[in-house]
Design a protein around this motif. Sequence first.
Motif, mmCIF file in Angstrom:
data_model
loop_
_atom_site.group_PDB
_atom_site.id
_atom_site.type_symbol
_atom_site.label_atom_id
_atom_site.label_comp_id
_atom_site.label_asym_id
_atom_site.label_seq_id
_atom_site.Cartn_x
_atom_site.Cartn_y
_atom_site.Cartn_z
ATOM 1 N N LEU A 1 43.195 39.575 32.994
ATOM 2 C CA LEU A 1 44.062 40.338 31.788
ATOM 3 C C LEU A 1 43.855 39.613 30.452
ATOM 4 C CD1 LEU A 1 47.420 41.261 33.398
ATOM 5 C CD2 LEU A 1 45.662 42.711 32.646
ATOM 6 N N GLN A 2 43.748 38.285 30.250
ATOM 7 C CA GLN A 2 43.511 37.497 29.365
ATOM 8 C C GLN A 2 42.214 37.848 28.778
ATOM 9 O OE1 GLN A 2 44.739 33.430 30.574
ATOM 10 N NE2 GLN A 2 46.813 33.700 29.956
ATOM 11 N N GLN A 3 41.160 37.595 29.771
ATOM 12 C CA GLN A 3 39.794 37.859 29.287
ATOM 13 C C GLN A 3 39.651 39.336 28.647
ATOM 14 O OE1 GLN A 3 36.823 37.220 32.387
ATOM 15 N NE2 GLN A 3 35.213 38.159 31.350
ATOM 16 N N CYS A 4 40.278 40.348 29.351
ATOM 17 C CA CYS A 4 40.187 41.769 28.867
ATOM 18 C C CYS A 4 40.853 41.967 27.569
ATOM 19 C CB CYS A 4 40.953 42.713 30.034
ATOM 20 S SG CYS A 4 40.815 44.471 29.445
ATOM 21 N N THR A 5 41.943 41.215 27.262
ATOM 22 C CA THR A 5 42.583 41.547 25.997
ATOM 23 C C THR A 5 41.559 40.912 25.037
ATOM 24 O OG1 THR A 5 44.101 39.688 26.652
ATOM 25 C CG2 THR A 5 45.121 41.929 26.763
ATOM 26 N N THR A 6 41.271 39.800 25.190
ATOM 27 C CA THR A 6 40.328 38.986 24.175
ATOM 28 C C THR A 6 39.138 39.914 23.871
ATOM 29 O OG1 THR A 6 40.670 36.619 24.968
ATOM 30 C CG2 THR A 6 38.677 37.055 23.753
ATOM 31 N N THR A 7 38.669 40.362 24.716
ATOM 32 C CA THR A 7 37.344 41.599 24.610
ATOM 33 C C THR A 7 37.877 42.856 23.858
ATOM 34 O OG1 THR A 7 36.350 41.042 26.789
ATOM 35 C CG2 THR A 7 35.703 42.893 25.967
ATOM 36 N N LEU A 8 39.010 43.236 24.216
ATOM 37 C CA LEU A 8 39.704 44.454 23.540
ATOM 38 C C LEU A 8 40.229 43.946 21.922
ATOM 39 C CD1 LEU A 8 41.828 46.160 26.219
ATOM 40 C CD2 LEU A 8 39.464 46.862 25.476
#
Length: 781
Positions: free
Chosen positions: A450-457
């Motif tokens: 989730l952390q990686q995903c929100t950084t990407t988003l």
Amino acid sequence: MTYTVAVRELCEFTAKQGDLDLRFTPAPTALEGIAGHAVAASRRGAGYRTEVALNGSYQSLLVRGRADGYDPAQRRIDEVKTFKGQLDRQPASHRHLHWAQAKVYGWLLCEQEQLAHIDVALVYLDVGTQQETVLTERCSAADLRQHFETQCQRFIAWAEQQLAHRAARDAALATLAFPFGGFRTGQRPLAEAVYKAAVAGRCLLAQAPTGIGKTMGTLFPLLKAAPTQRIDKVFFLAAKTSGRQMALDALARLSDSAPALPLRVLELVARDKACEHPDKACHGESCPLARGFYDRLPAARAAALASTGAGHPAPALQQARVREVALQHDVCPYYLSQELARWADVVVGDYNYYFDLGGLLHGLAQANQWRTALLVDEAHNLVERGRKMFTAELQPAALAQARSSATAAQHAPVKKALDKVRRVWVALDKAQTAPYTVLSEFPDKLMAALQQCTTTLTEHFTDHPTEPDAALQAFYFDALHLQRMADLLDAHSMVDITRPDQPSARGGAKASKAGDSVVCIRNVVPAPFLQPRLAAAHTGTLFSATLQPAHYYADLLGLPQDHVWLDAESPFEAKQLQVRVAHHISTRYADRRASLAPIGALIARQFRARPGNYLAFFSSYEYLQQVAELFSQQHPDVPHWCQSRRMREDEQRAFLDRFTETSQGVTFAVLGGAFAEGIDLPGQRLIGAFVATLGLPQINPVNEEIRQRMQALFGAGYTYTYLYPGLQKVVQAAGRVIRTPTDEGVVHLMDERFASAELRPLLPTWWQASSAPCSVDPVKT
């Protein structure tokens, strides 16, 4: 007189310009901001000072604030700003505001330290990479003084108006008289308790029966206390629209009784109810009301707060009035109302405007160091509302919609990040063997994904600010909220996974697919989040007709140890309400089918004895429909109708319109629903109620886990989870019957358990329950 203003408030008033620009630019959370400031400070040398308190004067203005940091060795003052994404995409208007603040701090420090010049630095720290970008400008004290005085000159005329308004407001409140001929029974003790709590700076928990005049009984004394207690703002916080309207009506009555009362009243409403262009984005290139917003704001603000003549204060800023002024000046009504919150005396709005983690009113109060007073209407609702505020869920449907969005299809990094979350989610599900599982901590692998995903988003939204994607943003916000609540995880909340097993067409259970579970950080006790908000106010009164037992609400709402408890006397007499317990009926789940006919017979017998308007409450739609179906067959002569699922507000109003002074019939409704509290049906509009349930929450795995947590925290698992919440709903529903001192009616409690010694103390003291058979009961006259 001196007008005190924070540096931030001063510059936001004088230095904001151009468009309202809310194109999606992700901002750090408060915790990320605090951590970022700490990181920046840790990188400075010995002797570096943080949170430097500064103040300075200009004519009648006192300007104060705290500079983020000062390095005496380099003679440099730092204004630290945390951010996400790419700094070069920051709007020029934001940079202009940041420099304005930094240079005001620069002058205040030069004056305090007797410096001839200083370096003023904007320190931008990327919370993702921890990299700093430092913009520095060497300034002379003379230039900084000129900048400071320019800002003050732009503000001082407004400040003098505010000083005059405050003096007039306080003088008028000091002589304000109660707008009615006298207090109702129980209303004076309530008003006295509110006033004394304000004077002592304490928190009051007040149980006051329906019909006592709680809204006026709390607003009037708090306004009377405002001048001597130097209260800047009163926040009236309600759970429902009806509660806000009652407050606005009471304030209007005060204004009618004192026409010259210069009290600025503002109503805050949800964004979706105030938006004029829901099909447009909130920036000047899309919405005409965002274009040049800050350039037109001064005139709109002045018009909204202007009096209509000598002795005629500005009209209350309810939603319609704010909209009228906003459209006259071509600005957004919703964001105009948020700006007006800075200048109102009384703000009426939903709980979330103060108690939510990002609550506007709490944020403004802290930034401007206001001395505030809280009135929390129908405070029994704050337990569940608080739990919802501090609960975070990940729904598989939200992830599926984000993965199938056009953005994910067109941008490989976004799709890759979302797919990884899905893979980890599926793996987590496969490791769960039960339909419902409670974990000791949030799963590490899912959190990392989730952390990686929100950084990407975050990077995507920063790079493509003009390409909004509703599905992607919805999942992004859900993920951010969950991460935030994971950082705050403690005994007040629990992590659980629910797999939505559904019945199959052939019977039995159809197991859900891996990855279809709901992952939740479920708040159980909102007290740790609510307590600091209550403590931040000078005084607060939480009131309702149903706050029994007091210790339950004190524990779950985080009331201070020295809070005051008041149980106000009821204005009603026992003879006004016949309370009858049906010993021959059990509504336990195992006895439901056997209860259908006796419940219908009792309702029909009461209606035939005294025709009129009745409400019958049930624990669920299913139970309601079972009783209604049999009732139609066995008692076709009794008119009745049923509450339907998910009724809109206009449908609810139309439904209530059936209750007239001459109508007759029985309405079947769900306990805890729209018609079980917050409605007023005086006189012949309602002459009785039937409650065919104890209101106990359903026994299920979630509630059983909550019971265990309540047992561990308070030693009261069953009562805190089931009994107290259930009985509160019963008393609220029964309270619909007697609304005025002249009303009379009947309440049938249709379950043998209502006669038990355990339940009797939880019912209103003025009730006198009887188990006598139904004969002819009094009705309202």
